[in-house]
Design a protein around this motif. Structure first.
Motif, mmCIF file in Angstrom:
data_model
loop_
_atom_site.group_PDB
_atom_site.id
_atom_site.type_symbol
_atom_site.label_atom_id
_atom_site.label_comp_id
_atom_site.label_asym_id
_atom_site.label_seq_id
_atom_site.Cartn_x
_atom_site.Cartn_y
_atom_site.Cartn_z
ATOM 1 N N VAL A 165 38.796 33.623 31.013
ATOM 2 C CA VAL A 165 39.684 33.215 32.203
ATOM 3 C C VAL A 165 39.202 32.088 33.065
ATOM 4 C CG1 VAL A 165 40.446 35.076 34.473
ATOM 5 C CG2 VAL A 165 39.415 36.399 31.990
ATOM 6 N N LEU A 166 38.143 31.797 33.505
ATOM 7 C CA LEU A 166 37.649 31.151 33.655
ATOM 8 C C LEU A 166 38.192 29.898 33.769
ATOM 9 C CD1 LEU A 166 34.255 32.146 35.546
ATOM 10 C CD2 LEU A 166 35.986 32.626 36.743
ATOM 11 N N ASN A 167 38.425 29.812 32.532
ATOM 12 C CA ASN A 167 38.378 28.026 31.739
ATOM 13 C C ASN A 167 40.385 28.021 32.440
ATOM 14 O OD1 ASN A 167 36.515 27.516 31.176
ATOM 15 N ND2 ASN A 167 36.348 28.333 29.343
ATOM 16 N N ALA A 168 40.599 29.169 32.185
ATOM 17 C CA ALA A 168 42.317 29.018 32.799
ATOM 18 C C ALA A 168 42.671 29.192 34.143
ATOM 19 C CB ALA A 168 42.772 31.037 32.558
ATOM 20 N N LEU A 169 40.922 28.391 35.398
ATOM 21 C CA LEU A 169 41.931 28.832 36.232
ATOM 22 C C LEU A 169 41.662 26.510 36.537
ATOM 23 C CD1 LEU A 169 38.791 29.608 38.211
ATOM 24 C CD2 LEU A 169 41.341 30.606 38.945
ATOM 25 N N GLU A 170 41.921 26.075 35.465
ATOM 26 C CA GLU A 170 42.318 24.480 35.273
ATOM 27 C C GLU A 170 43.182 24.479 34.379
ATOM 28 O OE1 GLU A 170 40.439 22.140 36.231
ATOM 29 O OE2 GLU A 170 38.843 23.603 36.897
ATOM 30 N N ASP A 171 43.997 25.449 34.382
ATOM 31 C CA ASP A 171 45.447 25.198 34.055
ATOM 32 C C ASP A 171 46.282 24.221 34.770
ATOM 33 O OD1 ASP A 171 47.081 26.831 31.289
ATOM 34 O OD2 ASP A 171 47.890 26.417 32.851
ATOM 35 N N ARG A 172 46.637 23.532 33.834
ATOM 36 C CA ARG A 172 48.182 23.306 34.741
ATOM 37 C C ARG A 172 49.656 23.519 35.642
ATOM 38 N NH1 ARG A 172 48.914 21.954 29.094
ATOM 39 N NH2 ARG A 172 50.946 21.971 28.038
ATOM 40 N N GLU A 173 49.850 24.430 34.709
ATOM 41 C CA GLU A 173 50.626 25.466 35.578
ATOM 42 C C GLU A 173 50.030 26.812 36.478
ATOM 43 O OE1 GLU A 173 53.929 25.395 34.325
ATOM 44 O OE2 GLU A 173 53.645 23.658 33.081
ATOM 45 N N PRO A 174 50.850 26.547 37.866
ATOM 46 C CA PRO A 174 50.526 27.507 39.001
ATOM 47 C C PRO A 174 50.111 28.371 38.335
ATOM 48 C CG PRO A 174 52.329 25.363 39.543
ATOM 49 C CD PRO A 174 51.798 25.618 38.043
ATOM 50 N N GLY A 175 51.076 29.382 37.358
ATOM 51 C CA GLY A 175 51.458 30.794 37.607
ATOM 52 C C GLY A 175 50.175 31.117 36.773
ATOM 53 N N VAL A 176 49.578 30.286 35.303
ATOM 54 C CA VAL A 176 48.354 30.515 35.414
ATOM 55 C C VAL A 176 47.793 30.332 35.748
ATOM 56 C CG1 VAL A 176 47.052 29.787 32.618
ATOM 57 C CG2 VAL A 176 49.781 29.195 32.946
ATOM 58 N N ARG A 177 46.969 29.324 36.772
ATOM 59 C CA ARG A 177 46.249 29.518 37.721
ATOM 60 C C ARG A 177 46.090 31.163 37.969
ATOM 61 N NH1 ARG A 177 48.066 24.123 38.201
ATOM 62 N NH2 ARG A 177 48.776 23.942 40.118
ATOM 63 N N GLU A 178 46.805 31.146 38.842
ATOM 64 C CA GLU A 178 47.244 32.709 39.845
ATOM 65 C C GLU A 178 46.616 33.471 39.221
ATOM 66 O OE1 GLU A 178 47.433 35.672 42.462
ATOM 67 O OE2 GLU A 178 47.636 33.254 42.669
ATOM 68 N N ALA A 179 47.342 33.367 37.737
ATOM 69 C CA ALA A 179 46.918 34.915 36.482
ATOM 70 C C ALA A 179 45.489 34.999 36.875
ATOM 71 C CB ALA A 179 48.145 35.237 35.631
ATOM 72 N N ALA A 180 45.339 33.763 36.844
ATOM 73 C CA ALA A 180 43.348 33.666 36.122
ATOM 74 C C ALA A 180 42.850 34.614 37.321
ATOM 75 C CB ALA A 180 43.422 32.521 36.150
ATOM 76 N N VAL A 181 42.943 34.220 38.498
ATOM 77 C CA VAL A 181 43.229 34.627 39.846
ATOM 78 C C VAL A 181 42.886 36.097 40.075
ATOM 79 C CG1 VAL A 181 42.451 34.768 42.871
ATOM 80 C CG2 VAL A 181 43.086 32.339 40.995
ATOM 81 N N THR A 182 43.574 36.734 39.834
ATOM 82 C CA THR A 182 44.169 38.194 39.973
ATOM 83 C C THR A 182 43.135 38.935 38.628
ATOM 84 O OG1 THR A 182 46.169 37.708 40.083
ATOM 85 C CG2 THR A 182 46.086 39.439 39.359
ATOM 86 N N ALA A 183 43.325 38.024 37.488
ATOM 87 C CA ALA A 183 42.285 38.735 36.829
ATOM 88 C C ALA A 183 40.523 38.533 36.344
ATOM 89 C CB ALA A 183 42.481 38.077 35.403
ATOM 90 N N ILE A 184 40.575 37.544 37.717
ATOM 91 C CA ILE A 184 39.201 37.530 37.941
ATOM 92 C C ILE A 184 38.849 38.762 38.891
ATOM 93 C CG2 ILE A 184 37.406 36.955 39.379
ATOM 94 C CD1 ILE A 184 38.080 33.832 38.404
ATOM 95 N N LEU A 185 39.997 39.537 39.799
ATOM 96 C CA LEU A 185 39.767 40.434 40.581
ATOM 97 C C LEU A 185 39.630 42.101 39.793
ATOM 98 C CD1 LEU A 185 42.125 39.288 43.358
ATOM 99 C CD2 LEU A 185 39.900 39.095 43.530
ATOM 100 N N ALA A 186 40.341 41.687 38.533
ATOM 101 C CA ALA A 186 40.246 43.260 37.791
ATOM 102 C C ALA A 186 38.933 42.325 36.958
ATOM 103 C CB ALA A 186 41.372 42.586 37.156
ATOM 104 N N THR A 187 38.544 42.097 36.830
ATOM 105 C CA THR A 187 37.082 41.811 35.728
ATOM 106 C C THR A 187 35.867 42.144 36.824
ATOM 107 O OG1 THR A 187 36.667 40.139 36.258
ATOM 108 C CG2 THR A 187 37.494 40.114 34.380
ATOM 109 N N SER A 188 36.410 41.831 38.229
ATOM 110 C CA SER A 188 35.222 41.937 39.326
ATOM 111 C C SER A 188 35.424 44.052 39.317
ATOM 112 C CB SER A 188 35.494 41.170 40.794
ATOM 113 O OG SER A 188 36.809 42.396 41.341
ATOM 114 N N SER A 189 36.436 44.719 39.668
ATOM 115 C CA SER A 189 36.268 45.643 39.622
ATOM 116 C C SER A 189 35.555 46.749 38.515
ATOM 117 C CB SER A 189 37.945 46.697 39.506
ATOM 118 O OG SER A 189 38.342 46.574 38.063
ATOM 119 N N ARG A 190 35.417 46.202 37.704
ATOM 120 C CA ARG A 190 34.555 46.764 36.331
ATOM 121 C C ARG A 190 32.612 46.032 36.789
ATOM 122 N NH1 ARG A 190 36.396 47.967 30.332
ATOM 123 N NH2 ARG A 190 37.618 49.270 31.979
ATOM 124 N N ALA A 191 32.817 44.583 37.033
ATOM 125 C CA ALA A 191 30.826 44.135 37.332
ATOM 126 C C ALA A 191 30.732 44.613 38.520
ATOM 127 C CB ALA A 191 31.530 42.780 36.589
ATOM 128 N N GLY A 192 31.367 44.782 39.443
ATOM 129 C CA GLY A 192 31.003 44.600 40.922
ATOM 130 C C GLY A 192 30.206 43.723 41.607
#
Length: 240
Positions: A165-192
């Motif tokens: 997911v963090l690797n996707a923060l470097e994707d050339r497409e803005p939509g992918v980078r935004e989705a990566a941030v959202t996915a990080i938040l999703a993982t944080s809800s479980r990781a605390g």
């Protein structure tokens, strides 16, 4: 069942569309019980997912989902036949087809038919797919999977998934980078709070880190801990 499956391979588009509808109706009321039928159905789904017709592709995804839900053990060995096609349909031009692909991937994991490592692991074909929308939708799938109560930490590991997911923060497409941030938040809800240490082990661009911090704060997970932990990683200026 044989007649339904035969219609899926008809050379006529209208016949295939009708066969998909008929099969969906059948699977809503019946389970697949024959191993050979499961193999034929999986092979047919793999072929149908290559079509350019959204109705056919969407129907094929629905049929696959219904069939696997009804007989997960029977389909475990057959799913690899159509899994690459499911990834491809994450990049479909039609939103309902993309949604169907996401839902099927999550269902496969929830039913223990497909391990999360096959979907989100480093070797997953989704992360390196040439269609950027596939990469974006894989991150949406990740978000959806971490929100599922049917997938425990033992099933879906934050530690194993977060690096991709963090690797996707470097994707050339803005939509992918935004989705990566959202996915990080999703993982944080479980990781605390442990998400802070996980982020600290990776180099993240300062601007992206600030955005993640702000969103974590909004999610009541705070950003100060990340700032302190990751400051050294971003302070060296290794990335602009």
């Amino acid at each position: 069942m044989d007649g339904l499956l035969a219609g899926l391979t008809s050379p006529q588009m209208k016949s295939r569309m009708t066969a998909v509808d008929d099969l969906q109706d059948y699977l809503e009321r019946n389970e697949v019980t024959d191993w050979d039928d499961a193999g034929v159905l999986a092979d047919a789904v793999a072929t149908l997912l290559k079509e350019n017709n959204a109705k056919v592709c969407g129907g094929a995804l629905t049929c696959a989902s219904l069939a696997v839900q009804g007989s997960p053990d029977l389909f475990r060995q057959h799913v690899p036949l159509f899994l690459p096609g499911v990834f491809d349909r994450l990049g479909d031009l039609k939103a309902p087809v993309r949604e169907g692909a996401r839902n099927l991937l999550v269902s496969l994991m929830e039913l223990r038919v497909t391990p999360p490592s096959d979907v989100f692991g480093k070797a997953s074909i989704g992360w390196r797919h040439k269609n950027w929308r596939v990469r974006e939708e894989l991150l949406r799938t990740c978000e959806q999977a971490f929100a599922s109560d049917a997938l425990s930490q033992d099933d879906l590991s934050v530690k194993a998934t977060l690096p991709q997911v963090l690797n996707a923060l470097e994707d050339r497409e803005p939509g992918v980078r935004e989705a990566a941030v959202t996915a990080i938040l999703a993982t944080s809800s479980r990781a605390g709070p442990a998400i802070h240490g996980m982020l600290a082990r990776h180099t993240i661009r300062p601007g992206q880190l600030r955005e993640i911090q702000a969103r974590l704060a909004d999610a009541n997970l705070g950003g100060a801990a990340v700032a302190g932990a990751v400051g050294g990683a971003v302070g060296g200026g290794s990335r602009p």
